[in-house]
Design a protein around this motif. Structure first.
Motif, short mmCIF file in Angstrom:
data_model
loop_
_atom_site.label_atom_id
_atom_site.label_comp_id
_atom_site.label_asym_id
_atom_site.label_seq_id
_atom_site.Cartn_x
_atom_site.Cartn_y
_atom_site.Cartn_z
N ARG A 144 -17.97 -20.34 25.06
CA ARG A 144 -16.83 -19.42 25.76
C ARG A 144 -15.60 -19.54 25.29
O ARG A 144 -14.86 -18.27 25.38
CB ARG A 144 -17.18 -19.92 27.25
CG ARG A 144 -18.43 -20.00 27.90
CD ARG A 144 -18.49 -20.60 29.19
NE ARG A 144 -17.66 -20.07 30.08
CZ ARG A 144 -17.19 -20.50 31.50
NH1 ARG A 144 -17.58 -21.90 31.63
NH2 ARG A 144 -16.62 -20.01 32.24
N THR A 162 -23.56 -21.08 26.99
CA THR A 162 -22.62 -21.10 27.92
C THR A 162 -21.74 -22.36 27.99
O THR A 162 -21.02 -22.65 28.81
CB THR A 162 -23.22 -20.83 29.56
OG1 THR A 162 -24.09 -21.81 29.45
CG2 THR A 162 -23.69 -19.47 29.52
N GLN A 187 -12.37 -13.62 30.31
CA GLN A 187 -13.11 -14.40 29.93
C GLN A 187 -12.18 -16.07 29.85
O GLN A 187 -12.70 -16.93 30.17
CB GLN A 187 -13.54 -14.29 28.42
CG GLN A 187 -14.32 -13.34 28.11
CD GLN A 187 -15.66 -13.31 27.90
OE1 GLN A 187 -16.29 -14.41 27.95
NE2 GLN A 187 -16.62 -12.41 28.26
N LEU A 226 -12.66 -19.20 32.29
CA LEU A 226 -12.65 -20.78 31.80
C LEU A 226 -11.76 -21.52 32.58
O LEU A 226 -11.86 -22.59 33.02
CB LEU A 226 -12.32 -20.66 30.40
CG LEU A 226 -13.27 -20.43 29.48
CD1 LEU A 226 -12.89 -20.02 28.10
CD2 LEU A 226 -14.22 -21.79 29.46
#
Ligand SMILES: [Zn+2]
Length: 463
Positions: free
Chosen positions: A279, A274, A298, A302
């Motif tokens: 990521r 992670t 995703q 972020l």
């Protein structure tokens, strides 16, 4: 997999560019390997190597570093003060210090003047001089940036592979590297470690060697001489900062995620990892795997954790744009420009969305942003010229559009096409305006003697 997209004709034309221009975007002349452009990566790279370039006596602003999208382990200097670093070499450097060492060595070849002699000998006198001539003419015409672009897209880029420095030039570049590293307060450990890792290449014949070690032949003696020198230097014990190491890893991860098959990225960064870099790499891999919805999901996660990172918005804009969601892409790119004002590539991304949306005010903004970006890049950006040409066409300004197309081809070193677009621009533009004169300059630079005679006959006929 995403379902087939319905796209407008203009969008389809833009996508033909965008498929290569995913951030990091790559573009190339006819035969050259792609040059990768990416604001984030360029910023990291520049920050890493600028101190050692300055210490080598070269002006960091005059030295252009190009990232070549190729898995080969290679780095070359060419055409005066250009350093080409292949992604294959970048990926092989284990830390900033190793890459800085390699660049210090290339800077040693430049400052030692090893380049010009080699290029004339190996790359062939004629194409080299032709390109330099173009560069000089282009500089005289007020477009200095075209010189570097012509060099990188000219056929001798392919011939760079066979430059090959002499043993004494290698020794001299190593010594110059050791001197400039020490002057910049940087350890020379990295360059020795990097060479040490490939020590075995010495025993190979050229067919099995990596290109970098064909051009920069390693020997036991060479490595040991360099080791003795750097180990006795006062700054040998200096190490990379934690911040620099993280930036280097991010640069490598981003390049790899864009260039490799997505599955390799998913293998390297399983969902259990992670960290930011993991990521980020996975988000890019979803985009590369044509799963835009998952990619956006995703990236949004972020952005929630890192709301001030302009490159997350840039990536989001890229994914949305290629999913034909131009209005949402515009919002994302606009945020990236707000967070990182004046970055030419971010302005170009925004312009691309505005052109597709195509309202008059948006086209005006696109033209303004593209001129701004080209101003910062000294005219050295073929993609920006292409978009500018499309924007002018959409604004029903065909002469300006042909001129921008001429600039695009000129920038790529495609002189025949540059000339024919510039000829058409001259016919459409108002005589003696700055645009008409610029079109004339391009015709003259790209023309054969026969063209010039024809041009002067045509112009005198119009007097
Ligand atoms: Zn060398």
């Amino acid at each position: 997999m995403a379902s087939p997209k319905r796209v407008s004709k203009l969008l389809a034309a833009l996508l033909a560019t965008a498929s290569l221009s995913a951030a990091p975007r790559a573009f190339a002349g006819d035969q050259a390997p792609p040059i990768i452009r990416d604001t984030e990566i360029e910023e990291i790279l520049h920050k890493e190597v600028a101190p050692v370039i300055a210490a080598s006596g070269l002006n960091a602003n005059d030295v252009h570093i190009y990232i070549v999208g190729d898995n080969e382990i290679n780095a070359e200097s060419a055409g005066g003060q250009n350093i080409f670093i292949f992604t294959g070499l970048l990926e092989e450097t284990e830390n900033p210090n190793q890459l800085i060492g390699v660049v210090a060595h290339e800077a040693g070849h430049i400052s030692g003047g090893h380049l010009v002699r080699n290029e004339m000998r190996d790359a062939g006198m004629k194409p080299f001089l032709l390109t330099m001539g173009l560069g000089i003419l282009a500089a005289a015409a007020g477009n200095g940036g075209a010189a570097a672009a012509a060099i990188m897209s000219a056929p001798q880029m392919g011939a760079l592979g066979s430059i090959g420095y002499s043993r004494s030039q290698e020794g001299a570049a190593d010594q110059a590297a050791a001197t400039s590293l020490e002057k910049a307060g940087i350890s020379g450990k990295g360059i020795v470690d990097f060479f040490d890792k490939y020590r075995y290449e010495e025993v190979f014949d050229n067919a099995r060697r990596d290109q970098y070690f064909i051009d920069h032949p390693l020997s036991e003696d060479r490595i040991e001489a360099l080791r003795r020198r750097v180990e006795s230097a006062p700054h040998y014990g200096e190490t990379d900062s934690a911040e620099a190491i993280k930036a280097h890893e991010l640069m490598k991860a981003k390049l790899a995620a864009f260039m490799q098959a997505p599955q390799l990225t998913f293998n390297k960064y399983p969902a259990s990892d992670t960290s930011f870099i993991a990521r980020y790499a996975r988000a890019i891999a979803y985009y590369q795997a044509t799963e835009p919805q998952e990619a956006v999901k995703q990236i949004d996660a972020l952005i929630k954790d890192y709301p001030d990172d302009p490159y997350l918005y840039e990536l989001k804009g890229q994914v949305l744009f290629e999913s034909s969601r131009a209005a949402e892409a515009e919002a994302a790119h606009r945020r990236s420009v707000e967070l990182k004002p004046g970055a030419p590539l971010l302005l170009i991304n925004l312009s691309q969305c505005l052109i597709v949306e195509g309202k008059p005010a948006q086209l005006d903004e696109a033209v303004e942003d593209l001129h701004k970006a080209l101003g910062i890049e000294n005219g050295d950006d073929a993609v920006a010229w292409r978009l500018l040409s499309q924007a002018y066409d959409a604004k029903n300004m065909p002469g300006e559009a042909r001129l921008a197309a001429a600039e695009e081809h000129f920038n790529l070193g495609q002189l025949r096409d540059a000339k024919s677009f510039a000829m058409r621009a001259r016919e459409m533009l108002k005589r003696n305006t700055p645009e008409w004169r610029r079109a004339t300059d391009i015709v003259l630079v790209a023309a054969t003697p026969e063209d010039v005679r024809e041009l002067s006959r045509a112009d005198s006929g119009q007097q």
